[in-house]
Design a protein around this motif. Structure first.
Motif, PDB file in Angstrom:
ATOM      1  N   MET A  54       0.856  -1.195   0.000  1.00 16.04           N
ATOM      2  CA  MET A  54       0.000   0.000   0.000  1.00 16.04           C
ATOM      3  C   MET A  54       0.887   1.237   0.000  1.00 16.04           C
ATOM      4  O   MET A  54       1.793   1.359   0.831  1.00 16.04           O
ATOM      5  N   ASN A  55       0.650   2.158  -0.923  1.00 12.72           N
ATOM      6  CA  ASN A  55       1.440   3.367  -1.020  1.00 12.72           C
ATOM      7  C   ASN A  55       0.768   4.489  -0.257  1.00 12.72           C
ATOM      8  O   ASN A  55      -0.398   4.823  -0.494  1.00 12.72           O
ATOM      9  N   PHE A  56       1.499   5.078   0.685  1.00 11.04           N
ATOM     10  CA  PHE A  56       1.007   6.206   1.458  1.00 11.04           C
ATOM     11  C   PHE A  56       1.690   7.471   0.969  1.00 11.04           C
ATOM     12  O   PHE A  56       2.857   7.461   0.571  1.00 11.04           O
ATOM     13  N   SER A  57       0.954   8.568   1.018  1.00 10.72           N
ATOM     14  CA  SER A  57       1.555   9.850   0.673  1.00 10.72           C
ATOM     15  C   SER A  57       2.547  10.248   1.759  1.00 10.72           C
ATOM     16  O   SER A  57       2.552   9.695   2.867  1.00 10.72           O
ATOM     17  N   PHE A  58       3.392  11.209   1.408  1.00 10.11           N
ATOM     18  CA  PHE A  58       4.404  11.673   2.357  1.00 10.11           C
ATOM     19  C   PHE A  58       3.733  12.225   3.618  1.00 10.11           C
ATOM     20  O   PHE A  58       4.196  11.993   4.734  1.00 10.11           O
ATOM     21  N   LYS A  59       2.631  12.926   3.444  1.00 11.23           N
ATOM     22  CA  LYS A  59       1.907  13.484   4.591  1.00 11.23           C
ATOM     23  C   LYS A  59       1.402  12.374   5.498  1.00 11.23           C
ATOM     24  O   LYS A  59       1.548  12.441   6.727  1.00 11.23           O
ATOM     25  N   LEU A  77      -2.932  16.997  10.328  1.00 18.26           N
ATOM     26  CA  LEU A  77      -3.057  18.442  10.126  1.00 18.26           C
ATOM     27  C   LEU A  77      -1.695  19.119  10.188  1.00 18.26           C
ATOM     28  O   LEU A  77      -1.360  19.964   9.347  1.00 18.26           O
ATOM     29  N   VAL A  78      -0.894  18.730  11.194  1.00 14.86           N
ATOM     30  CA  VAL A  78       0.447  19.312  11.326  1.00 14.86           C
ATOM     31  C   VAL A  78       1.312  18.951  10.125  1.00 14.86           C
ATOM     32  O   VAL A  78       2.066  19.785   9.606  1.00 14.86           O
ATOM     33  N   ALA A  79       1.211  17.696   9.666  1.00 17.21           N
ATOM     34  CA  ALA A  79       1.997  17.262   8.509  1.00 17.21           C
ATOM     35  C   ALA A  79       1.602  18.044   7.258  1.00 17.21           C
ATOM     36  O   ALA A  79       2.458  18.384   6.430  1.00 17.21           O
ATOM     37  N   SER A  80       0.283  18.316   7.135  1.00 18.76           N
ATOM     38  CA  SER A  80      -0.177  19.101   5.984  1.00 18.76           C
ATOM     39  C   SER A  80       0.454  20.486   5.972  1.00 18.76           C
ATOM     40  O   SER A  80       0.892  20.994   4.934  1.00 18.76           O
TER      41      SER A  80
END
Length: 459
Positions: A1-6, A182-185
């Motif tokens: 499963m590929n997750f976004s960097f965020k 939210l912080v990662a965004s």
């Protein structure tokens, strides 16, 4: 499963904090559990002290005194905070058992001389049990006192604490992941801006640069480094375009002359003298093209990073004398004098073949751009390890000196004269100097002359 960097940032931070919280909750639970058992064990010790004060023994027999104390309510009830008591002798026979034990009995180890604490269940009730050895006056074990107190209340407290901690852990984990997302965004927003700006860069829009973040952090360094790379790439592309344009310009003139001469010869028959003159012109332009192609190939080879440099001790004076002899015809023709201020035993560390080509090119330029009857000076400075080549020629203006070593660059005063050249010689000299770690720079004044200075690395 590929997750976004965020999502990866949020997930990894959540896992790290979750592990920390889990460790803290486990420690809290075990501290409360330990404190609870410690409290129960303290009650057992207190009860044991009261009971032992009411015991007497004769030989190996245990005698009970103050029987009223043994019949108090706490020893008979089983519902609210009961206390269970059991006394046995060495033979395993029961000396006393509180009424709330009814038909049950505690497990025991008759010969044991140490105190034991353990948990048991009696009549559906969780009990904390303590076994205490009884000693006579000679400190000999004559029996075992087993006391049990209810741990039901502690069990409820610990069980409720466990449920609260588990539910809190799950709730905190969910809230934590949302907060981390939210912080990662917010954290990767500058990265998104860099991605958007980078996507706008193309071969037709190469002047776009990445926006620098407000804070001088790692992202700032990344954007700054990328912009610096883009600047170098843009400079390289501009130089490549300029090189192509200059090469085309340099080749266009001799090719046009060749074509025009051939067309003229084909229009009508010529005399032998006319053919000979035109053939000489064709040969001259052909040699000019050949010389240009040779220099382009040499410059390309030098810039390919596959050139090996063989440094050795070179007698500078002997090398300069050799170069002078090679140009003696031109020196005599233009009546130039060469002055040497170089010790005969002067030795430099360099590749002799490359150094000869450097000095040959600079010597040739000094002759080419010198004034009639002008002198050429070679001077060695032992303190700074520098060799100066000075002429008394037309000089170079300050505005042109910074571009002098660029490919195909020729100052206006050389372009407007009858001096032949294509502007590649000094580019080759510069590259040969770089390969040998020799620095070169020029000092020049118009109508006075130019001085090229070679700074050799220290030995």
């Amino acid at each position: 499963m590929n997750f976004s960097f965020k999502k990866r940032i949020a997930l990894f931070n959540s896992i790290a904090v979750a592990i920390t919280i889990a460790v803290v909750f486990i420690v809290i639970y075990f501290v409360v559990s330990f404190s609870s058992y410690q409290h129960l064990d303290t009650d057992l010790k207190t009860e044991k002290g009261e009971i032992v004060r009411n015991l007497m023994w004769t030989g190996d027999s245990i005698i009970l005194s103050k029987l009223v104390e043994w019949n108090e309510r706490a020893h008979s009830q089983v519902d609210v905070n009961p206390t269970f008591i059991q006394i046995i002798d060495l033979t395993g026979h029961s000396v006393f058992k509180s009424r709330n034990l009814r038909n049950d009995h505690f497990h025991f180890d008759p010969p044991s001389e140490t105190i034991h604490y353990f948990n048991k269940e009696i009549n559906g009730q969780r009990i904390r049990q303590g076994q205490f050895p009884l000693f006579d006056m000679k400190h000999k074990v004559i029996g075992q006192l087993t006391i049990g107190v209810s741990q039901q209340e502690s069990y409820y407290v610990l069980n409720n604490l466990k449920i609260v901690l588990c539910l809190t852990f799950i709730l905190v984990l969910i809230v934590l992941y949302l907060i981390m997302s939210l912080v990662a965004s917010q954290a990767i927003e500058p990265v998104n801006k860099l991605i958007k700006a980078a996507s706008e860069i193309s071969e037709h829009n190469f002047s776009v640069r990445l926006p620098l973040p407000e804070h001088k952090d790692e992202l700032y360094q990344l954007a700054y480094t990328m912009n610096d790379l883009l600047n170098r790439l843009e400079t390289g592309i501009d130089l490549q375009k300029q090189f192509t344009a200059d090469a085309s310009h340099e080749m266009r003139t001799p090719l046009a002359v060749l074509r025009g001469t051939i067309e003229v010869l084909m229009r009508k028959e010529r005399t032998a003298e006319q053919y000979e003159a035109k053939m000489k012109e064709l040969l001259y332009q052909t040699n000019r093209l050949t010389f240009l192609f040779d220099q382009l190939l040499e410059l390309s080879r030098l810039e390919s990073n596959f050139v090996s440099v063989k440094k050795e001790h070179v007698l500078l004076f002997d090398l300069l004398q050799k170069i002078k002899m090679n140009h003696q015809h031109m020196l005599d023709l233009k009546k130039h004098q060469v002055m040497f201020d170089v010790p005969m035993n002067c030795i430099v560390e360099a590749d002799e073949i490359f150094l000869e080509r450097i000095l040959n090119n600079l010597f040739s330029n000094a002759i080419k751009y010198n004034k009639p009857l002008g002198n050429i000076y070679f001077q060695w400075n032992a303190i700074n390890s520098t060799l100066s080549i000075r002429d008394e020629g037309i000089g170079i203006s300050a505005m042109h000196q910074k571009d002098l070593f660029n490919r195909f660059y020729r100052a206006d005063n050389s372009r407007s004269s009858d001096i032949q050249g294509n502007g590649l010689g000094l580019s080759i000299v510069k590259k040969l100097c770089e390969l040998q770690e020799i620095s070169i720079h020029v000092e020049s004044t118009e109508e006075i002359g130019s001085t090229f200075i070679l700074h050799f690395p220290s030995k």
